[in-house]
Design an enzyme around this catalytic site. Structure first.
Site, PDB file in Angstrom:
ATOM      1  N   LYS A  27       0.817  -1.197  -0.052  1.00 39.71           N
ATOM      2  CA  LYS A  27      -0.114   0.122  -0.068  1.00 39.71           C
ATOM      3  C   LYS A  27       0.803   1.255   0.173  1.00 39.71           C
ATOM      4  O   LYS A  27       1.678   1.470   0.986  1.00 39.71           O
ATOM      5  CB  LYS A  27      -0.861  -0.132   1.206  1.00 39.71           C
ATOM      6  N   GLU A  68       6.327  -1.202  13.529  1.00 39.98           N
ATOM      7  CA  GLU A  68       7.145  -0.333  14.317  1.00 39.98           C
ATOM      8  C   GLU A  68       6.484   1.114  14.157  1.00 39.98           C
ATOM      9  O   GLU A  68       6.171   1.515  13.182  1.00 39.98           O
ATOM     10  CB  GLU A  68       8.509  -0.573  13.148  1.00 39.98           C
ATOM     11  N   CYS A  83      12.789   7.161  12.997  1.00 41.11           N
ATOM     12  CA  CYS A  83      12.167   6.610  14.309  1.00 41.11           C
ATOM     13  C   CYS A  83      13.068   6.279  15.298  1.00 41.11           C
ATOM     14  O   CYS A  83      12.906   5.976  16.422  1.00 41.11           O
ATOM     15  CB  CYS A  83      11.398   5.349  13.766  1.00 41.11           C
ATOM     16  N   GLU A 101       5.989  10.420  21.868  1.00 41.65           N
ATOM     17  CA  GLU A 101       6.843  10.724  20.868  1.00 41.65           C
ATOM     18  C   GLU A 101       6.507  12.157  20.234  1.00 41.65           C
ATOM     19  O   GLU A 101       5.385  12.434  20.029  1.00 41.65           O
ATOM     20  CB  GLU A 101       7.180   9.790  19.848  1.00 41.65           C
TER      21      GLU A 101
END
Length: 525
Positions: A184, A264, A301, A392
Site C-alpha cells: 500500500k 514499528e 524513528c 513521541e
C-alpha cells in the site's frame, strides 16, 4: 520514465476507480505531476487473489532463483537513475545526497537478503534421526524447517520513501522468505512509489517470477482495511505512527483468522548520560547529540527524543554547550504538511506540560512546512508523574530529564515504555555505581548502544530494529537486518518421511550444503 498514476496489479497497470490523490512538494506546496487513482475493492481483490495464485509457484522457487529476483530488483531501481531521485526529492523535501544514500541502502539490503538465501541456514533445518531401539519407546525420525507464510501486505513509510517503502526492508524480507507482497503506497510519495513498483514488476518479468508475486495499490484508510481483512492475507509489515499501527493490529486480530502485524511505531529512544561521564566529558557529546536530534529534521524513528541524566556537577556545562548547537540549527523542510503541523502542535503541547522549560530553539522558519529544533528540560519528579512526557514528538526536539540521584534515575528506567533503542554514556566508575543499568534497559529496548547515537541503523545479520510495546507490536522480531525474514515464515515438522520426499534442506545427504542441527549438534557442511 513517465508517471501513470495507476495501481500495479500483478504486473499490469490498472486504474478502475474514480477517486484520485495528488502529491505536493512540501517545500513549496506546489502540486506535482500526476493524479493517482485509488484502488477499488475489485482491484484489491485481484491483487490478493493473484498473490495467492502466485504463492503456489513462488514458494517452490529455489534460493538461487529468489536471490536472482532480489538482485534484479536492485538493478532495476538503480537503472531508474536520477528520475527516481528527482521525483523523491520533489515529493519529500529530502536532499539529493540523503536520497542517493537511501537508494544505496535499499539496493544493499536487497542484495543482503539474496546472500542470506544463498547461504541457506535461515531455514533452521533441524534433524532428529529415528531411534527404533530406544526404550521405553522408540523415537521417530523428525525433521523441521521454516517455510513461507503466504501473501504479505506492506505499508510504505513516510520518512523513508525508498528503504522502508515499496522495495524496502519489509518487502525484501517477505520476498526472500517466499511470500508474495502487496504494497500500500504512502500517499505522500505516490510517484516515487509508482517508479519503484515498476522496477519490481520489471525484475519479476525478467527473472520469470509469477506475475502475482508483487502488486502495489494507492489508497487510504478504507483501502488499508480491505487489504488487512482479506482472507488470503497472512501477515502485515508496517512502519509509521502508533495510531495507525495499533489500528491495523486490532483489525488483524479481529479477523476470523487472526494474522500477525509487525508494526514499528516509533519511540523516544532515551540517551542516558551517567553522572561521572556528565561531569568529566558531558560537553564533548553536545554537538553529536544535537546532530542526531536534528538529523533529517528529526524525522527518524530512532531520533533521541529523551536525554536522561542527574542534576549533578556537569549538567549546567552540558546544557550551556548543547543549547547554542540547537539555536544555530537551521529550520528544515519536513516530509509533508501534516507531519509539520503535528510536530508544531505536539511540541507546543509538550512545552505547556507542568514543570517543562524550553531551554533553546533553533533558527526561525523561512519557508513552508519547516520544523524548528528545540531543547526542553523537566525534572525526573515531574516526568514520573506525567505519562504524556513519554509520548513521541516526531521532529527535531529533545527533552532533558534531570533526576536527583541514582535512585530516581532507576525509577525513570522502570517507568519507561518499550523503546527501539536506549543509549548509555558512562565511565568505569559510573558502571560500578549503576551495575544493573544494562540489564534494566535490555528489558525496555530492542537495541542498546554504548556511546554513539541511535539514528544510524546498520543493515546486518545481528541488527535488531524492534522493541517492546509500544515501540512495536511484537518485540520478538526486527524490521532491519536479515533476521527480519523470520517474521514471514513458520516452522513445519516432517515425521518419518522417506528421504526422497523431504525438502532438500532436510535430506540426509544435505544437497544444499546448509548449516543444520543434527541429533542435537550444529553441523557445518
Amino acid at each position: 520514465m513517465s508517471i501513470h498514476g495507476k495501481n500495479m496489479i500483478a504486473g499490469t497497470l490498472s486504474a478502475a476507480g474514480t477517486q484520485q490523490i495528488q502529491a505536493h512538494d512540501p517545500a513549496t506546496g506546489a502540486t506535482l505531476e500526476g493524479a493517482f487513482t485509488l484502488a477499488t475493492e475489485q482491484e484489491i481483490n485481484q491483487a490478493l487473489e493473484a498473490a495467492q495464485a502466485a504463492f503456489a509457484g513462488y514458494r517452490r522457487k529455489t534460493a538461487q532463483q529468489r536471490a536472482e529476483f532480489l538482485r534484479a530488483i536492485g538493478e532495476q531501481i538503480t537503472a531508474l537513475g536520477h528520475t527516481l531521485i528527482e521525483r523523491a526529492m520533489a515529493e519529500t523535501g529530502l536532499p539529493q545526497a540523503r536520497l542517493e544514500g537511501e537508494r544505496g541502502r535499499t539496493v544493499g539490503q536487497l542484495n543482503k537478503f539474496a546472500d542470506t538465501l544463498l547461504e541457506g541456514s535461515w531455514v533452521q533445518a533441524r534433524i532428529d534421526r529415528a531411534q527404533p531401539d530406544r526404550t521405553p519407546l522408540p523415537r521417530p525420525d523428525v525433521r523441521s524447517m521454516y517455510i513461507p507464510l503466504g501473501p504479505v501486505a506492506v505499508f510504505g513509510a513516510s520518512n523513508f520513501p525508498l528503504a522502508f517503502s515499496v522495495a524496502g526492508g519489509d518487502t525484501a524480507s517477505a520476498l526472500a522468505a517466499g511470500c508474495p507482497v502487496i504494497v500500500k503506497a504512502h500517499p505522500s510519495h505516490p510517484g516515487t512509489s509508482e517508479l519503484v513498483a515498476g522496477a519490481i514488476a520489471a525484475a519479476a518479468q525478467k527473472t520469470d517470477m509469477p506475475a502475482g508475486v508483487f502488486s502495489m495499490v494507492h489508497g487510504g484508510v478504507h483501502e488499508s482495511r480491505m487489504l488487512v481483512q482479506h482472507p488470503v492475507l497472512k501477515a502485515v509489515g508496517f512502519t509509521g505512527s502508533f495510531k495507525a499501527g495499533r489500528a491495523l493490529y486490532d483489525l488483524a486480530a479481529a479477523r476470523p483468522e487472526p494474522i500477525p502485524v509487525y508494526a514499528e511505531m516509533g519511540s523516544v529512544n532515551p540517551v542516558f548520560i551517567l553522572p561521572d561521564f556528565l561531569k568529566t566529558r558531558g560537553a564533548e557529546i553536545a554537538a553529536g547529540l544535537c546532530g542526531s536530534v536534528t538529523l533529517g529534521v528529526g524525522q527518524f524513528c530512532t531520533n533521541p527524543g529523551l536525554v536522561v541524566t542527574t542534576d549533578t556537577a556537569g549538567l549546567s556545562k552540558f546544557l550551556e554547550t548543547l543549547g547554542p548547537h540547537i539555536q544555530n540549527t537551521p529550520a528544515g523542510t519536513m516530509l509533508n504538511a501534516g507531519i509539520n503541523a503535528a510536530y508544531e502542535s505536539n511540541l507546543e503541547a509538550l512545552a505547556r506540560r507542568p514543570g517543562v522549560t524550553v531551554l533553546a530553539k533553533g533558527q526561525n522558519t523561512t519557508g513552508q512546512n519547516q520544523g524548528t529544533a528545540a531543547l526542553l528540560r523537566v525534572s525526573a519528579a515531574h516526568f514520573l508523574e506525567d505519562a504524556q512526557l513519554q509520548e513521541e514528538v516526531f521532529g527535531p526536539s529533545t527533552l532533558v530529564v534531570a533526576g536527583n540521584d541514582a535512585g530516581q534515575l532507576g525509577q525513570v528506567i522502570a517507568a519507561l515504555q518499550g523503546q527501539l533503542t536506549a543509549t548509555i554514556y558512562g565511565t568505569e566508575q559510573d558502571f560500578r555505581d549503576f551495575p544493573d543499568i544494562m540489564d534494566q534497559l535490555a528489558q525496555k529496548a530492542g537495541r542498546l548502544l554504548f556511546g554513539g547515537f541511535p539514528t544510524g541503523v546498520e543493515v546486518c545479520d545481528a541488527m535488531v530494529h524492534g522493541g517492546p510495546y509500544p515501540a512495536t507490536t511484537d518485540s520478538r522480531s526486527t524490521s532491519v537486518g536479515t533476521a527480519a525474514i523470520f517474521r514471514f515464515v513458520r516452522p513445519v515438522a516432517f515425521q518419518n518421511f522417506p528421504d526422497s520426499l523431504l525438502p532438500d534442506a532436510l535430506r540426509e545427504e544435505n544437497p544444499l550444503g546448509v548449516f543444520r542441527m543434527v541429533d542435537g549438534k550444529w553441523i557445518q557442511p
